[in-house]
Design an enzyme around this catalytic site. Structure first.
Site, mmCIF file in Angstrom:
data_model
loop_
_atom_site.group_PDB
_atom_site.id
_atom_site.type_symbol
_atom_site.label_atom_id
_atom_site.label_comp_id
_atom_site.label_asym_id
_atom_site.label_seq_id
_atom_site.Cartn_x
_atom_site.Cartn_y
_atom_site.Cartn_z
ATOM 1 N N SER B 115 1.721 -1.523 7.496
ATOM 2 C CA SER B 115 1.713 -0.547 9.143
ATOM 3 C C SER B 115 0.378 -0.671 9.286
ATOM 4 O O SER B 115 -0.416 -1.756 9.682
ATOM 5 C CB SER B 115 0.906 0.477 7.532
ATOM 6 O OG SER B 115 1.871 0.860 7.082
ATOM 7 N N GLU B 230 5.601 -1.714 -5.356
ATOM 8 C CA GLU B 230 4.712 -0.758 -4.963
ATOM 9 C C GLU B 230 4.906 0.708 -5.997
ATOM 10 O O GLU B 230 4.713 1.053 -6.212
ATOM 11 C CB GLU B 230 4.851 -0.764 -4.246
ATOM 12 C CG GLU B 230 3.206 0.536 -3.395
ATOM 13 C CD GLU B 230 2.889 0.654 -1.900
ATOM 14 O OE1 GLU B 230 4.733 0.189 -1.045
ATOM 15 O OE2 GLU B 230 2.012 0.628 -1.333
#
Lengths: 360, 393
Positions: B115, B230
């Site tokens: 991110s 994830e």
């Protein structure tokens, strides 16, 4: 918990599902169900005959020695999922589950064998709204004859025999011909209610009413979740299909994010409902921790099925409001089911006692 | 094919050769890895035996019964859950041998440099640049929300290597050495008072080409392996009734009758039922995976848990009344792992706000369910055929 519940479907259960769905696809089209609701014969007895006599499904819960299949609630749950999808107007839940469970508690072999064959339809004469723990409304026993009026009796119009709780604590088998059955105008057109009037009817005492009714209603509560799963799954599938086709503003309506999120949310609720319904069926089959697991399933199932049907109607917009589109059948079934055998609130109250979360 | 019986006897051999009571923790973990009992579904020589994944439970049960040390999987979750499957699928033989063993034993902690301040839900818009110079890549940019960056030896990193093609095409995947010059980790304090994660500034960081994972420009595809893993991670957990966030609230309700009101009772019962049903759904998903019939249910589990955690912890703060006005401790701390049910009700309430943001926001997950599970039309894409450098920023 000592053992983990089996929450999947076995190969045999999937085969059973396929067979029931095939039959319903051929013989229980939504348009025909709508037409039937306005006829003099709201129940589809030909379909009942195919399910009960043709496939032996009326006797799933009955031991083989009494002419049944000796199966479990897990298989019954699969049948109810399919009947829920089709909102099939057959007295399966009332006769093959509720009345049958009451007879199993009474160990009445003669009647069990008749119900298992499907040639006799039995109905427990307890109002459809009654929760397992609620007080019963019995009829009077005077000089060996039964007197009283019972309302909200589901599928009574199709019954050959009624199982009636009386004020002496007994459960009586009464032939339908010995009582007056008056149809009520019901919210759910596919599971009609009736008033049963006993004016000196004679019956045969088959056992104690209280344990039989409690057992019957507990099974009903747990397995109703599978019917509600079928209702919710059908309306979701139909709505997704419709929103991929229906175009407005030069785009499929299902491509708008506001609607996608609502459908995704609904899908999540249906996925949860499947796990809860499977767990309830497994609990009834094993008897382990059944009161809690059944109450959890029903406290969750009713609001989800109603929400799914209401969302389906809204997302179908104008066509959803019409009589010709079958969504109203599913909405009516879902809403009636949310009252049947106790509301979600009643089941949450029962849970509070069962899991030690006492009220103030 | 390795069966349960063989795994059981291999585990007993390991325990006999390295008795947990007298063996150093790290030596035991290394021996377990070398015996192929770390993650049995991994290949031989890389901590596994190529056995069915479900059989790991057989090994774990034997080791637990023998009180053997484990590798503290919660502390190294990013390495186990995200880096390892990506290295296994896209790494060279040399990379697999170098990274997987110390990753699994916990000797080397991993973090994830994905991110950025301008690339959250729209992750493929990332702007961190990697420019080829000889045998190295020179990386400049800023990453954010990086859990464990202050503890990590390695990071999985995605960076832009070609700004002249559309955004998904010009990305490459690297393994970044967090001890290299030019890597600066700054704590990022959260609403709970803790600094659980970090900002990471990358200034002229040199990464040798041998630490590239997958082809140049193929990083988005490689990252999908990381991201899919994830979201799968949650399915493996098996909780008892009241095992999650509902547990502490139910306990408070039972122990503190003076706090009870009718309104709170109604809300508690409703959430109790939803928590139990979510638990059953997770159990059903787990059974499907074990039976080799994975369903799409996993896509929705994170959504359900996020909403429930938030509603339940919010209810508990209210239930506590006067106490709910207090907080246990605002001291800035750097926890090694996040314990969602630890600390007090106020912490649980604030921390659970992140559950609908981390690992994909609930809004993005609803899109994924709608498009991939229900098959509804995808969102309109105006950036699909535009070079990254020409996108509005």
């Amino acid at each position: 918990m000592s053992t983990q519940p089996d929450l999947l479907y076995s190969e045999e259960e999937e085969a059973l599902r396929a067979a029931v769905r095939d039959l319903l696809t051929d013989h229980c089209a939504p348009a025909d169900v709508i037409v039937r609701t306005e006829s003099d014969a709201p129940h589809d007895l030909a379909l009942w005959k195919s399910l009960a006599e043709g496939m032996g499904l009326a006797g799933l819960l009955v031991p083989e020695a009494q002419g049944g299949q000796g199966a479990t609630h897990r298989e019954v749950a699969v049948v109810l999922e399919e009947l829920g999808r089709a909102v099939a107007p057959v007295p399966y839940l009332t006769s093959a589950v509720v009345a049958t469970e009451a007879l199993l508690a009474c160990a009445d072999e003669e009647l069990l064998t008749r119900l298992a064959s499907g040639r006799t339809i039995g109905v427990l004469a307890v109002g459809l709204h009654t929760a397992p723990g609620a007080a019963l409304k019995p009829v009077r026993l005077e000089d060996g004859a039964l007197h009283g009026e019972l309302t909200g009796i589901a599928d009574a119009a199709a019954a050959d025999v009624l199982l009636v709780p009386a004020d002496d604590g007994g459960l009586y088998a009464v032939a339908a011909g010995a009582v007056t059955i008056t149809e009520q105008v019901s919210l759910d057109l596919t599971r009609p209610l009736a008033t049963v009037t006993l004016d000196g009817a004679t019956g045969r005492r088959i056992g104690d009413a209280e344990p039989a009714v409690r057992r019957a209603l507990r099974a009903a509560v747990g397995l109703l979740a599978s019917e509600q799963l079928g209702v919710a799954e059908w309306v979701l599938t139909e709505t997704v299909r419709y929103l991929k086709e229906r175009k407005q503003f030069n785009r499929p309506v299902g491509g708008f994010q506001a609607l996608k999120h609502r459908l995704a949310q609904l899908w999540l609720e249906v996925v949860n409902l499947r796990a809860a319904a499977r767990d309830a069926a497994d609990a009834l089959a094993s008897g382990e921790d059944a009161d809690v697991r059944v109450a959890v399933a029903q406290a969750y199932a009713a609001p989800v099925a109603v929400h799914a049907a209401e969302e389906a109607l809204q997302l179908h917009a104008g066509i959803g409001m019409t009589w010709e589109h079958p969504i109203h059948l599913h909405l009516k079934r879902a809403k009636a089911d949310s009252i049947a055998f106790g509301t979600a609130g009643a089941h949450r109250e029962a849970l509070a006692g069962l899991v030690d979360l006492q009220a103030p | 094919m390795t069966d349960a019986e063989e795994l059981r006897s291999r585990t007993r051999e390991l325990l006999a050769a390295h008795p947990p009571a007298t063996t150093d923790r790290l030596d035991f973990l290394r021996a377990r890895f070398d015996a192929g009992l770390a993650w049995v579904h991994y290949p031989q020589g890389l901590g596994g035996l190529g056995a069915p994944r479900a059989l790991q439970a057989v090994v774990d049960a034997e080791l637990e019964a023998a009180d053997a040390p484990d590798n503290d999987p919660r502390r190294i979750g990013i390495g186990l859950g995200m880096a390892a499957p990506t290295v296994l699928r896209y790494g060279t033989e040399e990379q697999k041998r170098r990274y997987l063993r110390p990753l699994w034993t916990g000797e080397e902690v991993w973090c994830q440099l994905f991110s950025e301040p301008g690339a959250g839900s729209d992750l493929a818009a990332l702007g961190t640049r990697a420019v080829r110079e000889g045998e190295d890549w020179v990386v400049n940019g800023q990453k954010v929300w990086t859990s464990s960056a202050h503890l990590a030896r390695w990071a999985i990193l995605i960076a832009r290597t070609d700004p002249d093609v559309p955004k998904h095409q010009g990305i490459t995947y690297f393994i970044c050495d967090m001890t290299d010059p030019g890597v600066e980790v700054r704590p990022l304090r959260q609403i709970t008072g803790e600094a659980e994660f970090n900002e990471v500034f990358l200034t002229g960081v040199r990464i040798p080409d041998s630490r590239r994972l997958g082809e140049v420009g193929d990083g988005w595809r490689v990252a999908q392996t990381t991201l899919n893993n994830e979201r799968v991670a949650i399915g493996g957990m098996r909780l008892p009734r009241e095992g999650g966030m509902i547990g502490p609230v139910a306990k408070t309700w039972r122990e503190r009758p003076e706090l009870r009101t009718h309104d709170l009772h109604q809300r508690l019962l409703k959430l109790w039922v939803e928590a139990e049903v979510s638990r059953l759904t997770a159990e059903r998903l787990r059974q499907q995976l074990v039976a080799g019939q994975p369903g799409p249910e996993g896509a929705g589990m994170k959504l359900a848990f996020a909403r429930l955690n938030q509603e339940i912890s919010g209810l508990e703060v209210e239930l506590r009344g006067e106490e709910g006005l207090l907080y246990d401790d605002w001291t800035m701390r750097r926890p090694e792992l996040v314990d969602f049910t630890g600390r007090d009700a106020g912490y649980r309430y604030l921390r659970s706000k992140g559950n609908s943001i981390e690992g994909g926001t609930s809004e993005i997950l609803l899109n994924i369910v709608a498009e991939r599970v229900l098959g509804l039309p995808a969102e309109p894409r105006t950036d699909k055929d535009v070079a990254w450098k020409d996108l509005a920023r």
